[in-house]
Design a protein around this motif. Sequence first.
Motif, PDB file in Angstrom:
ATOM      1  N   ILE A 147       5.720  -1.005 -11.338  1.00  0.00           N
ATOM      2  CA  ILE A 147       5.934  -0.001 -10.289  1.00  0.00           C
ATOM      3  C   ILE A 147       5.959  -0.676  -8.920  1.00  0.00           C
ATOM      4  O   ILE A 147       6.827  -0.391  -8.075  1.00  0.00           O
ATOM      5  CB  ILE A 147       4.827   1.072 -10.351  1.00  0.00           C
ATOM      6  N   SER A 148       5.032  -1.593  -8.704  1.00  0.00           N
ATOM      7  CA  SER A 148       4.933  -2.281  -7.414  1.00  0.00           C
ATOM      8  C   SER A 148       6.147  -3.167  -7.154  1.00  0.00           C
ATOM      9  O   SER A 148       6.577  -3.315  -6.005  1.00  0.00           O
ATOM     10  CB  SER A 148       3.652  -3.113  -7.370  1.00  0.00           C
ATOM     11  N   TYR A 149       6.696  -3.796  -8.202  1.00  0.00           N
ATOM     12  CA  TYR A 149       7.893  -4.625  -8.026  1.00  0.00           C
ATOM     13  C   TYR A 149       9.042  -3.818  -7.424  1.00  0.00           C
ATOM     14  O   TYR A 149       9.909  -4.381  -6.743  1.00  0.00           O
ATOM     15  CB  TYR A 149       8.359  -5.194  -9.362  1.00  0.00           C
ATOM     16  N   CYS A 150       9.058  -2.510  -7.692  1.00  0.00           N
ATOM     17  CA  CYS A 150      10.111  -1.640  -7.163  1.00  0.00           C
ATOM     18  C   CYS A 150       9.827  -1.204  -5.731  1.00  0.00           C
ATOM     19  O   CYS A 150      10.645  -0.509  -5.114  1.00  0.00           O
ATOM     20  CB  CYS A 150      10.259  -0.390  -8.033  1.00  0.00           C
ATOM     21  N   GLY A 151       8.662  -1.572  -5.207  1.00  0.00           N
ATOM     22  CA  GLY A 151       8.273  -1.143  -3.877  1.00  0.00           C
ATOM     23  C   GLY A 151       7.714   0.258  -3.846  1.00  0.00           C
ATOM     24  O   GLY A 151       7.578   0.862  -2.774  1.00  0.00           O
ATOM     25  N   ALA A 152       7.384   0.802  -5.015  1.00  0.00           N
ATOM     26  CA  ALA A 152       6.837   2.152  -5.125  1.00  0.00           C
ATOM     27  C   ALA A 152       5.315   2.097  -5.242  1.00  0.00           C
ATOM     28  O   ALA A 152       4.731   1.034  -5.470  1.00  0.00           O
ATOM     29  CB  ALA A 152       7.438   2.867  -6.325  1.00  0.00           C
ATOM     30  N   SER A 153       4.680   3.257  -5.105  1.00  0.00           N
ATOM     31  CA  SER A 153       3.227   3.359  -5.216  1.00  0.00           C
ATOM     32  C   SER A 153       2.858   4.192  -6.433  1.00  0.00           C
ATOM     33  O   SER A 153       3.444   5.257  -6.656  1.00  0.00           O
ATOM     34  CB  SER A 153       2.633   4.025  -3.970  1.00  0.00           C
ATOM     35  N   PRO A 154       1.869   3.740  -7.222  1.00  0.00           N
ATOM     36  CA  PRO A 154       1.423   4.562  -8.352  1.00  0.00           C
ATOM     37  C   PRO A 154       0.587   5.740  -7.881  1.00  0.00           C
ATOM     38  O   PRO A 154      -0.115   5.658  -6.872  1.00  0.00           O
ATOM     39  CB  PRO A 154       0.588   3.591  -9.188  1.00  0.00           C
ATOM     40  N   VAL A 155       0.687   6.830  -8.607  1.00  0.00           N
ATOM     41  CA  VAL A 155      -0.179   7.988  -8.452  1.00  0.00           C
ATOM     42  C   VAL A 155      -0.858   8.181  -9.802  1.00  0.00           C
ATOM     43  O   VAL A 155      -0.183   8.267 -10.831  1.00  0.00           O
ATOM     44  CB  VAL A 155       0.609   9.255  -8.065  1.00  0.00           C
ATOM     45  N   PHE A 156      -2.174   8.243  -9.818  1.00  0.00           N
ATOM     46  CA  PHE A 156      -2.912   8.235 -11.075  1.00  0.00           C
ATOM     47  C   PHE A 156      -3.363   9.638 -11.477  1.00  0.00           C
ATOM     48  O   PHE A 156      -4.085  10.303 -10.732  1.00  0.00           O
ATOM     49  CB  PHE A 156      -4.129   7.321 -10.968  1.00  0.00           C
ATOM     50  N   VAL A 157      -2.927  10.063 -12.657  1.00  0.00           N
ATOM     51  CA  VAL A 157      -3.490  11.268 -13.262  1.00  0.00           C
ATOM     52  C   VAL A 157      -4.388  10.824 -14.416  1.00  0.00           C
ATOM     53  O   VAL A 157      -4.348   9.661 -14.844  1.00  0.00           O
ATOM     54  CB  VAL A 157      -2.389  12.243 -13.747  1.00  0.00           C
ATOM     55  N   ASP A 158      -5.180  11.738 -14.920  1.00  0.00           N
ATOM     56  CA  ASP A 158      -6.152  11.385 -15.954  1.00  0.00           C
ATOM     57  C   ASP A 158      -5.461  11.234 -17.309  1.00  0.00           C
ATOM     58  O   ASP A 158      -4.296  11.613 -17.496  1.00  0.00           O
ATOM     59  CB  ASP A 158      -7.240  12.465 -16.037  1.00  0.00           C
ATOM     60  N   LEU A 193     -10.153   0.271 -14.940  1.00  0.00           N
ATOM     61  CA  LEU A 193      -9.252   1.337 -14.493  1.00  0.00           C
ATOM     62  C   LEU A 193      -8.439   0.851 -13.292  1.00  0.00           C
ATOM     63  O   LEU A 193      -8.990   0.323 -12.318  1.00  0.00           O
ATOM     64  CB  LEU A 193     -10.049   2.586 -14.136  1.00  0.00           C
ATOM     65  N   LEU A 194      -7.132   1.053 -13.364  1.00  0.00           N
ATOM     66  CA  LEU A 194      -6.235   0.490 -12.355  1.00  0.00           C
ATOM     67  C   LEU A 194      -6.488   1.048 -10.963  1.00  0.00           C
ATOM     68  O   LEU A 194      -6.298   0.345  -9.963  1.00  0.00           O
ATOM     69  CB  LEU A 194      -4.778   0.727 -12.771  1.00  0.00           C
ATOM     70  N   ASN A 195      -6.934   2.295 -10.880  1.00  0.00           N
ATOM     71  CA  ASN A 195      -7.172   2.882  -9.563  1.00  0.00           C
ATOM     72  C   ASN A 195      -8.401   2.295  -8.869  1.00  0.00           C
ATOM     73  O   ASN A 195      -8.619   2.554  -7.686  1.00  0.00           O
ATOM     74  CB  ASN A 195      -7.319   4.404  -9.670  1.00  0.00           C
ATOM     75  N   THR A 196      -9.193   1.473  -9.585  1.00  0.00           N
ATOM     76  CA  THR A 196     -10.363   0.831  -8.983  1.00  0.00           C
ATOM     77  C   THR A 196     -10.075  -0.604  -8.543  1.00  0.00           C
ATOM     78  O   THR A 196     -10.922  -1.230  -7.891  1.00  0.00           O
ATOM     79  CB  THR A 196     -11.552   0.819  -9.957  1.00  0.00           C
ATOM     80  N   LEU A 197      -8.907  -1.145  -8.908  1.00  0.00           N
ATOM     81  CA  LEU A 197      -8.556  -2.504  -8.510  1.00  0.00           C
ATOM     82  C   LEU A 197      -8.215  -2.530  -7.021  1.00  0.00           C
ATOM     83  O   LEU A 197      -7.713  -1.547  -6.468  1.00  0.00           O
ATOM     84  CB  LEU A 197      -7.380  -3.010  -9.334  1.00  0.00           C
ATOM     85  N   PRO A 198      -8.477  -3.651  -6.341  1.00  0.00           N
ATOM     86  CA  PRO A 198      -8.313  -3.679  -4.876  1.00  0.00           C
ATOM     87  C   PRO A 198      -6.920  -3.306  -4.400  1.00  0.00           C
ATOM     88  O   PRO A 198      -6.769  -2.665  -3.356  1.00  0.00           O
ATOM     89  CB  PRO A 198      -8.689  -5.117  -4.497  1.00  0.00           C
ATOM     90  N   MET A 199      -5.873  -3.690  -5.159  1.00  0.00           N
ATOM     91  CA  MET A 199      -4.518  -3.407  -4.672  1.00  0.00           C
ATOM     92  C   MET A 199      -4.072  -1.971  -4.905  1.00  0.00           C
ATOM     93  O   MET A 199      -3.056  -1.537  -4.367  1.00  0.00           O
ATOM     94  CB  MET A 199      -3.505  -4.379  -5.305  1.00  0.00           C
ATOM     95  N   PHE A 200      -4.838  -1.206  -5.697  1.00  0.00           N
ATOM     96  CA  PHE A 200      -4.444   0.172  -5.977  1.00  0.00           C
ATOM     97  C   PHE A 200      -5.532   1.189  -5.614  1.00  0.00           C
ATOM     98  O   PHE A 200      -5.362   2.384  -5.852  1.00  0.00           O
ATOM     99  CB  PHE A 200      -4.098   0.327  -7.462  1.00  0.00           C
ATOM    100  N   LYS A 201      -6.634   0.727  -5.039  1.00  0.00           N
ATOM    101  CA  LYS A 201      -7.779   1.618  -4.809  1.00  0.00           C
ATOM    102  C   LYS A 201      -7.489   2.704  -3.775  1.00  0.00           C
ATOM    103  O   LYS A 201      -8.170   3.734  -3.755  1.00  0.00           O
ATOM    104  CB  LYS A 201      -9.008   0.812  -4.384  1.00  0.00           C
ATOM    105  N   ASP A 202      -6.489   2.501  -2.922  1.00  0.00           N
ATOM    106  CA  ASP A 202      -6.153   3.502  -1.917  1.00  0.00           C
ATOM    107  C   ASP A 202      -5.027   4.427  -2.370  1.00  0.00           C
ATOM    108  O   ASP A 202      -4.600   5.309  -1.601  1.00  0.00           O
ATOM    109  CB  ASP A 202      -5.757   2.816  -0.604  1.00  0.00           C
ATOM    110  N   CYS A 203      -4.534   4.256  -3.589  1.00  0.00           N
ATOM    111  CA  CYS A 203      -3.472   5.125  -4.095  1.00  0.00           C
ATOM    112  C   CYS A 203      -4.044   6.487  -4.483  1.00  0.00           C
ATOM    113  O   CYS A 203      -5.219   6.606  -4.843  1.00  0.00           O
ATOM    114  CB  CYS A 203      -2.805   4.489  -5.317  1.00  0.00           C
ATOM    115  N   LEU A 204      -3.210   7.503  -4.413  1.00  0.00           N
ATOM    116  CA  LEU A 204      -3.623   8.858  -4.753  1.00  0.00           C
ATOM    117  C   LEU A 204      -4.021   8.929  -6.225  1.00  0.00           C
ATOM    118  O   LEU A 204      -3.310   8.410  -7.090  1.00  0.00           O
ATOM    119  CB  LEU A 204      -2.478   9.827  -4.467  1.00  0.00           C
ATOM    120  N   ALA A 205      -5.137   9.572  -6.497  1.00  0.00           N
ATOM    121  CA  ALA A 205      -5.616   9.682  -7.877  1.00  0.00           C
ATOM    122  C   ALA A 205      -6.260  11.044  -8.096  1.00  0.00           C
ATOM    123  O   ALA A 205      -7.065  11.498  -7.285  1.00  0.00           O
ATOM    124  CB  ALA A 205      -6.613   8.570  -8.195  1.00  0.00           C
ATOM    125  N   MET A 206      -5.891  11.675  -9.208  1.00  0.00           N
ATOM    126  CA  MET A 206      -6.573  12.876  -9.652  1.00  0.00           C
ATOM    127  C   MET A 206      -7.938  12.469 -10.218  1.00  0.00           C
ATOM    128  O   MET A 206      -8.177  11.278 -10.487  1.00  0.00           O
ATOM    129  CB  MET A 206      -5.738  13.583 -10.716  1.00  0.00           C
TER     130      MET A 206
END
Length: 382
Positions: A109-120, A349-362
């Motif tokens: 996702i990041s290679y495309c320049g996009a941001s992940p949004v995490f659902v459960d 969990l990917l939403n806890t990694l430093p590069m994704f910790k600020d991404c929107l997450a449910m």
Amino acid sequence: MLRPQLKNLVAYIQEMYQCEAFLPLHEPRFNEREKELVMDCIDSTFVSSVGPYVDQFEKQIADYTGAKYAIATVNGTAALHVSLLLAGVERGSEVITQALSFIATCNAISYCGASPVFVDVDKQTLGLSAESLSDFLSQYAFVKDEQCFNKHTQNRISACVPMHTFGHPCEIDRIKAICEKWCIPLVEDAAESLGSVYQNQHTGTFGLLGAISFNGNKIITAGGGGAIITQDEQLAKKARHLTTTAKVPHKWAFNHDQIGYNYRMPNLNAALLCAQLEKLEVYIQNKRETAQKYQAWCQSNQVAFVSEPPNAASNFWLNAILLKDQAEQQNFLEYANNQGVMTRPAWTLLNTLPMFKDCLAMPQNNAQYLSEHLVNLPSSVR
């Protein structure tokens, strides 16, 4: 203090695999057939990304999965990256996915320049939760001109990427219906689920595109390798073009019409996979028998086993158990690995990694529970 039955489980695993030395989590199986095809490839001198074994492998993997088209790539991450590009993922957009996944999902996702949004995730399937997806879209999304947008960020929601975790199919039919309702392209991360079916349809074929991995620890492998599968002829042509450095076909001229990627699988790897594919059904049956042994043992010893979801037939790439709490999980991991039996938890969990910790997450209630309770057991073909 570790429950006695968990110590007995380690002994049971050693006995089942007849292993007194180190027992890996998942190792490949090769024999003379692999050597025969690899040597034939070497003798042909076509060892790079052009050759008959690439063509043969692509046809075989398409036939096996029921996809109309397959494009062989150097690895599963490359397959997912190009699949996302072809689905329309672009810089500044958002892609819905799950936090309980291997890092490759979010890397692509990041290679495309996009941001992940995490659902459960769903606790039963371990894959992306249809309920959490629906809740997120109801709360955050709107549709305009047949495209979905995040009403808080105004960014386009350009794709949804569920992952079939450990080979267990998620509720991909429900996820697909939700994505269609909200005008979101569906791309399946089927890296771990070759041979797994949901409602008699192979994983990776429900979405616009699917990505499969043949990494060294997968059910069949060439040491690496991946594949894009799709039912769409135009997408298949574009995938083949993009992964071949976007080179315009010509006998000698090197002309390229866009930025492409050197992502095509070498013929040498394809030869190895052609031999592996001949044994895939035998491997899957063997792994399902191993899962049955684990499940029977767990039922007799009051240990929760992760079984295949309803309406699905899993390849049981990695077997898993759920322990009482995180302390027991950590104690079992330490004991088993000290005994030479490789076990591991799910990924951080990917939403806890430093590069994704600020991404929107449910809320990640199920993902958090699984990260603190789940342990993978040795699952190689016996």
